[in-house]
Scaffold this motif. Structure first.
Motif, PDB file in Angstrom:
ATOM      1  N   ARG A 190       0.840  -1.196   0.000  1.00  0.00           N
ATOM      2  CA  ARG A 190       0.000   0.000   0.000  1.00  0.00           C
ATOM      3  C   ARG A 190       0.874   1.244   0.000  1.00  0.00           C
ATOM      4  NH1 ARG A 190      -4.973  -0.151   3.790  1.00  0.00           N
ATOM      5  NH2 ARG A 190      -6.091  -1.946   2.993  1.00  0.00           N
ATOM      6  N   GLY A 191       0.301   2.353  -0.366  1.00  0.00           N
ATOM      7  CA  GLY A 191       1.037   3.609  -0.480  1.00  0.00           C
ATOM      8  C   GLY A 191       1.624   4.124   0.814  1.00  0.00           C
ATOM      9  N   ALA A 239       0.719  -6.124  -8.966  1.00  0.00           N
ATOM     10  CA  ALA A 239       1.251  -5.225  -7.936  1.00  0.00           C
ATOM     11  C   ALA A 239       0.615  -3.859  -8.083  1.00  0.00           C
ATOM     12  CB  ALA A 239       2.768  -5.106  -8.067  1.00  0.00           C
ATOM     13  N   SER A 240       0.574  -3.138  -6.981  1.00  0.00           N
ATOM     14  CA  SER A 240       0.049  -1.777  -7.032  1.00  0.00           C
ATOM     15  C   SER A 240       1.111  -0.858  -7.626  1.00  0.00           C
ATOM     16  CB  SER A 240      -0.345  -1.306  -5.630  1.00  0.00           C
ATOM     17  OG  SER A 240       0.814  -1.090  -4.848  1.00  0.00           O
ATOM     18  N   SER A 241       0.688   0.316  -8.014  1.00  0.00           N
ATOM     19  CA  SER A 241       1.613   1.257  -8.635  1.00  0.00           C
ATOM     20  C   SER A 241       2.634   1.815  -7.649  1.00  0.00           C
ATOM     21  CB  SER A 241       0.835   2.402  -9.282  1.00  0.00           C
ATOM     22  OG  SER A 241       0.084   3.084  -8.289  1.00  0.00           O
ATOM     23  N   VAL A 242       2.448   1.601  -6.357  1.00  0.00           N
ATOM     24  CA  VAL A 242       3.421   2.100  -5.379  1.00  0.00           C
ATOM     25  C   VAL A 242       4.646   1.198  -5.282  1.00  0.00           C
ATOM     26  CG1 VAL A 242       1.662   3.282  -4.012  1.00  0.00           C
ATOM     27  CG2 VAL A 242       2.398   0.990  -3.340  1.00  0.00           C
ATOM     28  N   PRO A 275       7.876   0.038  -6.624  1.00  0.00           N
ATOM     29  CA  PRO A 275       8.768   0.590  -7.639  1.00  0.00           C
ATOM     30  C   PRO A 275       9.445  -0.495  -8.471  1.00  0.00           C
ATOM     31  CG  PRO A 275       9.821   0.661  -5.505  1.00  0.00           C
ATOM     32  CD  PRO A 275       8.440   0.128  -5.290  1.00  0.00           C
ATOM     33  N   THR A 327       7.842  -1.407 -11.779  1.00  0.00           N
ATOM     34  CA  THR A 327       7.105  -1.462 -13.040  1.00  0.00           C
ATOM     35  C   THR A 327       8.016  -1.816 -14.206  1.00  0.00           C
ATOM     36  OG1 THR A 327       5.626   0.220 -12.176  1.00  0.00           O
ATOM     37  CG2 THR A 327       5.522  -0.190 -14.529  1.00  0.00           C
ATOM     38  N   GLU A 328       9.209  -1.224 -14.219  1.00  0.00           N
ATOM     39  CA  GLU A 328      10.118  -1.478 -15.349  1.00  0.00           C
ATOM     40  C   GLU A 328      10.569  -2.933 -15.394  1.00  0.00           C
ATOM     41  OE1 GLU A 328      12.172  -0.101 -11.720  1.00  0.00           O
ATOM     42  OE2 GLU A 328      10.614   0.790 -12.904  1.00  0.00           O
ATOM     43  N   GLN A 337       7.732  -5.200 -17.022  1.00  0.00           N
ATOM     44  CA  GLN A 337       7.411  -4.996 -18.441  1.00  0.00           C
ATOM     45  C   GLN A 337       8.239  -5.858 -19.329  1.00  0.00           C
ATOM     46  OE1 GLN A 337       7.688  -0.776 -19.012  1.00  0.00           O
ATOM     47  NE2 GLN A 337       5.745  -0.418 -18.006  1.00  0.00           N
TER      48      GLN A 337
END
Length: 108
Positions: free
Chosen positions: A74-75, A97-100, A102, A104-105, A108
């Motif tokens: 969570r954020g 996963a949530s966008s918080v 780190p 994402t890269e 992908q």
């Protein structure tokens, strides 16, 4: 970190897909007792299993038995790069996963 959300999510999934999804929650932390209480309160003990800490030698086996990995951070919890994301991706498992988180890269 959001682990307490998993039994709630499991209840919602179970209501739509009864008996089709099993959840194994791995990890160790301060919320273990509360997590087990939440599993009971949400009445999902039949489809959610809290497994605790996994020894490094067991990590490949844990991910090998999974269809995907959920990282429920969570954020309000600062977190560096989530090792669970790296492990899952390295072992060929999709990650939710949530966008918080780190990472994402990496996903992908």
């Amino acid at each position: 970190k959001g682990a307490l959300d998993l039994p709630i999510a499991a209840r919602l999934v179970e209501s739509e897909l009864p008996g089709q999804v099993c959840w194994s929650i791995w990890g160790q932390g301060e919320a273990e007792a509360e997590l087990q209480l939440t599993i009971s309160a949400e009445k999902v003990g039949h489809c959610v299993r809290y497994c605790g800490w996994a020894a490094p030698a067991k990590i490949a086996e844990v991910y090998g038995g999974a269809h995907l990995s959920v990282v429920p951070t969570r954020g309000r919890f600062p977190e560096g790069l989530a090792m669970t994301v790296i492990e899952a991706v390295a072992l060929g498992r999709p990650v939710v996963a949530s966008s918080v988180v780190p990472a994402t890269e990496i996903m992908q």
